[in-house]
Design an enzyme around this catalytic site. Sequence first.
Site, PDB file in Angstrom:
ATOM      1  N   ARG A  55       0.491  -1.131   0.365  1.00  0.00           N
ATOM      2  CA  ARG A  55       0.304  -0.188  -0.462  1.00  0.00           C
ATOM      3  C   ARG A  55       1.198   0.665   0.038  1.00  0.00           C
ATOM      4  O   ARG A  55       1.693   1.149   0.940  1.00  0.00           O
ATOM      5  CB  ARG A  55      -0.860   0.046   1.080  1.00  0.00           C
ATOM      6  CG  ARG A  55      -1.399   0.883   1.276  1.00  0.00           C
ATOM      7  CD  ARG A  55      -3.128   1.580   0.587  1.00  0.00           C
ATOM      8  NE  ARG A  55      -3.893   2.200   0.975  1.00  0.00           N
ATOM      9  CZ  ARG A  55      -3.459   3.312   0.561  1.00  0.00           C
ATOM     10  NH1 ARG A  55      -2.191   3.881   0.234  1.00  0.00           N
ATOM     11  NH2 ARG A  55      -4.683   4.410   1.031  1.00  0.00           N
ATOM     12  N   GLU A  63     -12.187   4.604  -5.274  1.00  0.00           N
ATOM     13  CA  GLU A  63     -11.904   3.391  -5.014  1.00  0.00           C
ATOM     14  C   GLU A  63     -12.261   2.785  -6.775  1.00  0.00           C
ATOM     15  O   GLU A  63     -12.961   3.409  -7.082  1.00  0.00           O
ATOM     16  CB  GLU A  63     -12.964   2.851  -4.380  1.00  0.00           C
ATOM     17  CG  GLU A  63     -12.990   3.279  -2.580  1.00  0.00           C
ATOM     18  CD  GLU A  63     -11.736   1.847  -2.335  1.00  0.00           C
ATOM     19  OE1 GLU A  63     -11.013   1.039  -2.808  1.00  0.00           O
ATOM     20  OE2 GLU A  63     -10.764   3.371  -1.765  1.00  0.00           O
ATOM     21  N   ARG A 103      -0.925  -4.926   4.513  1.00  0.00           N
ATOM     22  CA  ARG A 103      -0.209  -4.598   3.620  1.00  0.00           C
ATOM     23  C   ARG A 103       1.305  -3.515   4.144  1.00  0.00           C
ATOM     24  O   ARG A 103       1.021  -3.381   4.820  1.00  0.00           O
ATOM     25  CB  ARG A 103      -0.833  -3.449   2.378  1.00  0.00           C
ATOM     26  CG  ARG A 103      -2.223  -4.361   2.272  1.00  0.00           C
ATOM     27  CD  ARG A 103      -2.625  -3.548   1.628  1.00  0.00           C
ATOM     28  NE  ARG A 103      -3.577  -2.276   2.439  1.00  0.00           N
ATOM     29  CZ  ARG A 103      -4.752  -1.665   2.073  1.00  0.00           C
ATOM     30  NH1 ARG A 103      -5.036  -1.681   0.675  1.00  0.00           N
ATOM     31  NH2 ARG A 103      -4.850  -0.630   2.811  1.00  0.00           N
TER      32      ARG A 103
END
Length: 166
Positions: A55, A63, A103
């Site tokens: 990330r 999104e 992440r």
Amino acid sequence: MHLRNGWRVLCVVLGLGLVVLCACGSESSCGPGAGVVSRVVDGDTLVLQSGERVRYLLVDTPESTGGKRECFGAEARDFNRSLVEGRLVRLEYGEACTDRYGRLLAYVTVDGREVNTLLAENGYACVLYVSPAGKSRRVEFEALESSARRAGRGLWGQCSVAPCER
């Protein structure tokens, strides 16, 4: 005389080994220093061939996956994909190694260009600061976002309401 030559050879071999290790994208305490991108998830997340999910630090793109498709999300994903998919990237970590989803949190560089910075300065992303990750560069990224807003670049010129302003 023979012992002295042996030490010279050993020193040369150790020196060459050190050079090779430094040039290969060494591991950090967080994760790999480099990797090949197998897949772009969206505008701010990728998956390395080794399986790690990464990330991007300090940026949040609209999104583009699942049931939540936001204004400029597809453009951010496609921009990210055009830069990194199938490419060798370098990873630099900030003050935190992972997010709550496991992440890796990193600044991602490809061909000498940092993708996090490109996303912010071109209006593909808003600044997302979750303490302590990215603290040392927060002000820099806020200035990039501000400049993109003023110039109407990317989502700042295309979206009636920026996804990060919800």
